[in-house]
Design a protein around this motif. Structure first.
Motif, PDB file in Angstrom:
ATOM      1  N   ILE A 244       0.734  -1.179  -0.082  1.00  0.00           N
ATOM      2  CA  ILE A 244      -0.162  -0.006   0.017  1.00  0.00           C
ATOM      3  C   ILE A 244       0.976   1.187  -0.136  1.00  0.00           C
ATOM      4  CG2 ILE A 244      -1.579   1.377   1.398  1.00  0.00           C
ATOM      5  CD1 ILE A 244      -2.812  -1.146   2.158  1.00  0.00           C
ATOM      6  N   ASN A 245       0.781   2.261  -0.833  1.00  0.00           N
ATOM      7  CA  ASN A 245       1.409   3.463  -0.970  1.00  0.00           C
ATOM      8  C   ASN A 245       0.704   4.351  -0.259  1.00  0.00           C
ATOM      9  OD1 ASN A 245       3.196   2.052  -2.628  1.00  0.00           O
ATOM     10  ND2 ASN A 245       2.793   3.259  -4.364  1.00  0.00           N
ATOM     11  N   ILE A 246       1.499   5.120   0.809  1.00  0.00           N
ATOM     12  CA  ILE A 246       1.033   6.194   1.394  1.00  0.00           C
ATOM     13  C   ILE A 246       1.863   7.315   0.990  1.00  0.00           C
ATOM     14  CG2 ILE A 246       0.836   7.286   3.868  1.00  0.00           C
ATOM     15  CD1 ILE A 246       1.292   4.300   4.997  1.00  0.00           C
ATOM     16  N   LEU A 247       0.968   8.257   0.645  1.00  0.00           N
ATOM     17  CA  LEU A 247       1.534   9.620  -0.196  1.00  0.00           C
ATOM     18  C   LEU A 247       1.490  10.699   0.788  1.00  0.00           C
ATOM     19  CD1 LEU A 247       2.527  10.886  -2.728  1.00  0.00           C
ATOM     20  CD2 LEU A 247       0.161  11.404  -3.476  1.00  0.00           C
ATOM     21  N   CYS A 248       2.533  11.533   0.753  1.00  0.00           N
ATOM     22  CA  CYS A 248       2.636  12.900   1.478  1.00  0.00           C
ATOM     23  C   CYS A 248       3.436  13.737   0.821  1.00  0.00           C
ATOM     24  CB  CYS A 248       3.160  12.554   2.829  1.00  0.00           C
ATOM     25  SG  CYS A 248       4.810  11.816   3.030  1.00  0.00           S
ATOM     26  N   SER A 249       3.454  15.024   1.336  1.00  0.00           N
ATOM     27  CA  SER A 249       4.204  15.985   0.737  1.00  0.00           C
ATOM     28  C   SER A 249       4.908  16.896   1.607  1.00  0.00           C
ATOM     29  CB  SER A 249       3.047  17.085  -0.049  1.00  0.00           C
ATOM     30  OG  SER A 249       3.701  18.086  -0.352  1.00  0.00           O
TER      31      SER A 249
ATOM     32  N   LYS B 254       3.472  11.280   8.713  1.00  0.00           N
ATOM     33  CA  LYS B 254       5.003  10.681   8.056  1.00  0.00           C
ATOM     34  C   LYS B 254       5.559  10.176   9.200  1.00  0.00           C
ATOM     35  CE  LYS B 254       8.632  12.012   6.853  1.00  0.00           C
ATOM     36  NZ  LYS B 254       9.747  12.874   5.971  1.00  0.00           N
ATOM     37  N   GLU B 255       6.120  11.098  10.089  1.00  0.00           N
ATOM     38  CA  GLU B 255       6.983  11.016  11.154  1.00  0.00           C
ATOM     39  C   GLU B 255       6.552  10.090  12.237  1.00  0.00           C
ATOM     40  OE1 GLU B 255       7.052  15.195  12.702  1.00  0.00           O
ATOM     41  OE2 GLU B 255       8.131  15.794  10.890  1.00  0.00           O
TER      42      GLU B 255
ATOM     43  N   ILE C  71       6.056   4.636   2.009  1.00  0.00           N
ATOM     44  CA  ILE C  71       5.815   6.028   2.126  1.00  0.00           C
ATOM     45  C   ILE C  71       6.367   6.451   0.991  1.00  0.00           C
ATOM     46  CG2 ILE C  71       6.177   8.031   3.397  1.00  0.00           C
ATOM     47  CD1 ILE C  71       6.227   6.312   5.810  1.00  0.00           C
ATOM     48  N   ILE C  72       5.749   7.280   0.170  1.00  0.00           N
ATOM     49  CA  ILE C  72       6.296   8.147  -0.927  1.00  0.00           C
ATOM     50  C   ILE C  72       6.135   9.572  -0.888  1.00  0.00           C
ATOM     51  CG2 ILE C  72       6.174   8.564  -3.667  1.00  0.00           C
ATOM     52  CD1 ILE C  72       5.014   5.686  -4.118  1.00  0.00           C
ATOM     53  N   GLU C  73       7.112  10.313  -0.706  1.00  0.00           N
ATOM     54  CA  GLU C  73       7.218  11.613  -0.380  1.00  0.00           C
ATOM     55  C   GLU C  73       7.555  12.562  -1.470  1.00  0.00           C
ATOM     56  OE1 GLU C  73       8.684  14.101   3.407  1.00  0.00           O
ATOM     57  OE2 GLU C  73      10.195  12.729   2.489  1.00  0.00           O
ATOM     58  N   ILE C  74       6.726  13.649  -1.811  1.00  0.00           N
ATOM     59  CA  ILE C  74       6.881  14.537  -3.019  1.00  0.00           C
ATOM     60  C   ILE C  74       7.048  15.910  -2.401  1.00  0.00           C
ATOM     61  CG2 ILE C  74       5.882  12.945  -4.868  1.00  0.00           C
ATOM     62  CD1 ILE C  74       3.425  14.788  -4.612  1.00  0.00           C
TER      63      ILE C  74
ATOM     64  N   ARG D  49      -1.676   5.606  13.314  1.00  0.00           N
ATOM     65  CA  ARG D  49      -2.249   4.179  13.520  1.00  0.00           C
ATOM     66  C   ARG D  49      -3.351   3.869  12.726  1.00  0.00           C
ATOM     67  NH1 ARG D  49      -2.285   3.673  19.829  1.00  0.00           N
ATOM     68  NH2 ARG D  49      -3.022   1.523  19.255  1.00  0.00           N
ATOM     69  N   SER D  50      -4.118   4.687  12.444  1.00  0.00           N
ATOM     70  CA  SER D  50      -5.495   4.742  11.869  1.00  0.00           C
ATOM     71  C   SER D  50      -5.031   4.084  10.359  1.00  0.00           C
ATOM     72  CB  SER D  50      -6.359   5.669  11.892  1.00  0.00           C
ATOM     73  OG  SER D  50      -6.779   6.196  12.976  1.00  0.00           O
ATOM     74  N   ILE D  51      -4.057   4.758   9.647  1.00  0.00           N
ATOM     75  CA  ILE D  51      -3.839   4.014   8.566  1.00  0.00           C
ATOM     76  C   ILE D  51      -3.082   2.854   8.645  1.00  0.00           C
ATOM     77  CG2 ILE D  51      -2.135   4.607   6.508  1.00  0.00           C
ATOM     78  CD1 ILE D  51      -2.474   7.676   7.001  1.00  0.00           C
ATOM     79  N   LEU D  52      -2.479   2.468   9.342  1.00  0.00           N
ATOM     80  CA  LEU D  52      -1.640   1.131   9.380  1.00  0.00           C
ATOM     81  C   LEU D  52      -2.475   0.030   9.847  1.00  0.00           C
ATOM     82  CD1 LEU D  52       1.790   2.278  10.983  1.00  0.00           C
ATOM     83  CD2 LEU D  52       1.124   1.724   8.544  1.00  0.00           C
TER      84      LEU D  52
END
Length: 473
Positions: free
Chosen positions: A6-11, A21-22, A54-57, A181-184
């Motif tokens: 699963i990709n978690i996208l953040c900026s 993300k942290e 985690i994909i960070e842009i 935690r809700s995401i994971l």
């Protein structure tokens, strides 16, 4: 076949996303990618563990149409994108939200007009329920937002998980921990899916149903967008959400728009469920629920059906239940018996029905239909039970007699007659009340007993079932 991560996208330009993300990186072991593809210029970092990536842009994600294709191109293929993001609102409320993306008329904040992203209703439902559980000690509201902003040109499911609504909340470590935690802990929930219509940007009624009932929501259109949605967009919402039915926040919808949208949805072949219908879904498979709903509508159009707990627990949730519903039978009891029992003691009648394995139907005027839905193998005994209990209730209020040859029940009623009282020389006033309450009064030295001014009537009730141990004449 190994499932995709699963990709978690953040900026990097989204403070709340960085906060989430942290806290994600504090959970478990993550490996930071050392060699990033140079051709993906806005890619700032990639972190991976066994199940997530985690994909960070360094650009805002709402303008990233087709980012799923870019992920695939550079070796980060996935079947689900969860975006860790901020929610911004001028009211500054502390709120944790989730929503899907897409636009109706304009696309001022990413995406394209009249385009919706692919939704993941089961995952969003899980995230919101996780937020509710995790935030019990925190001062945060939980809300599903209506569909808004980009990206919209996405071919795989995407859902936003957000912290709102200002700088204070975006940097709050408690909020970052809760959302991480809700995401994971999110798991795909196999629930019937609704498309929501009406309500505000914060879809409060839809949120309540999602958190309390056994349904999920796909795309949701607030009341201020209803005039701009058409058949194509509604069909797109159903298809991209994998939706089963529609839900209307009826009071918030202008009647003309509600009727227009209703006609479109019915033309597309989807049912529209009321809140009462949704509450009856609890614990049932969708096909079973539809079968019962169809039978109830056929028996009493416009009525509201109620599935008793006994039927639900003993029959509808059992493995031996025939999924097509062929072992449920519509049964009819004496309409006069139900009517008289309802008039005598509504509460006792409802309590009686709730104790039996059946579906009963409330008409729009609040009365109870004499048509019931009962497991075929229990029709005879259940109808017998209803008849017996109705007679028991009536006996508490009236004199009851039964004629077995005709299978008729007679109830004898006595009611105070103002006309009879007037004929006895009693003028309207307090004495009427005393006589109506079965008190003896004296008028001009004459004793007037209640039976002297009460009219005795006999009502005849044809029965469809012969009662056990009846009161015989």
């Amino acid at each position: 076949m190994k499932s995709k991560k699963i990709n978690i996208l953040c900026s990097t330009v989204d403070r709340a996303g960085q906060n989430i993300k942290e806290h994600l990186l504090l959970k478990g072991e993550w490996e930071k990618a050392k060699n990033l593809p140079e051709a993906w210029e806005e890619l700032a970092g990639v972190y991976e563990n066994k199940d997530y990536r985690i994909i960070e842009i360094d650009q805002h994600h709402i303008y990233q149409d087709r980012i799923d294709q870019k992920m695939k191109k550079y070796g980060f293929d996935t079947d689900l994108i969860i975006v860790a993001s901020k929610h911004k609102s001028s009211d500054g409320r502390s709120v944790l939200t989730a929503h899907f993306t897409g636009n109706v008329k304009s696309a001022d904040f990413g995406g394209k007009p009249y385009e919706l992203s692919v939704a993941s209703p089961g995952i969003m439902s899980s995230i919101l329920k996780n937020m509710q559980t995790q935030a019990r000690e925190a001062n945060y509201e939980i809300n599903m937002e209506s569909t808004h902003h980009g990206p919209s040109d996405i071919r795989i499911p995407m859902v936003y998980a957000e912290i709102g609504s200002g700088e204070k909340q975006w940097s709050d470590p408690d909020a970052g921990e809760i959302v991480a935690r809700s995401i994971l802990e999110a798991e795909e929930m196999d629930l019937p899916v609704a498309i929501g219509f009406g309500g505000g940007h914060y879809a409060s009624r839809q949120t309540k149903l999602l958190l309390e009932e056994d349904i999920a929501f796909g795309h949701n259109f607030p009341d201020y967008q209803l005039a701009d949605i058409d058949k194509d967009l509604i069909e797109q919402a159903f298809l991209k959400s994998g939706a089963d039915f529609a839900y209307f926040d009826r009071k918030s919808m202008p009647s003309a728009e509600r009727e227009r949208i209703r006609e479109i949805i019915e033309e597309l072949g989807y049912p529209i469920l009321r809140e009462g219908d949704i509450k009856e879904l609890k614990g049932l498979e969708w096909d079973r629920f539809l079968r019962i709903r169809y039978m109830a509508e056929k028996l009493c159009s416009g009525g509201r059906f109620r599935i008793t707990d006994r039927l639900r627990s003993q029959y509808l949730n059992s493995e031996g239940w025939v999924q097509e519903g062929n072992n449920l039978k519509d049964s009819e009891i004496s309409s006069k018996l139900v009517q008289e029992t309802f008039s005598a003691d509504r509460g006792s009648l409802l309590n009686t029905l709730e104790e039996l394995p059946l579906v009963y139907i409330e008409r729009d005027n609040g009365t109870i239909s004499n048509h019931m839905i009962i497991p075929a193998e229990h029709v005879k005994i259940t109808m017998q039970d209803i008849t017996n209990e109705c007679i028991k209730i009536l006996k508490e209020h009236y004199e009851v007699k039964y004629a077995p040859q005709e299978n008729l029940l007679y109830i004898v009623t006595e009611r105070f007659s103002p006309m009879m009282a007037k004929d006895m020389g009693i003028n309207p006033g307090p004495l009427y009340g005393k006589l109506a309450n079965m008190e003896t009064v004296t008028v001009n030295g004459k004793t007037i007993r209640p039976d002297m001014v009460h009219e005795r009537k006999i009502k005849e009730i044809p029965l469809t079932n012969s009662p056990n141990n009846p009161t015989r004449s």
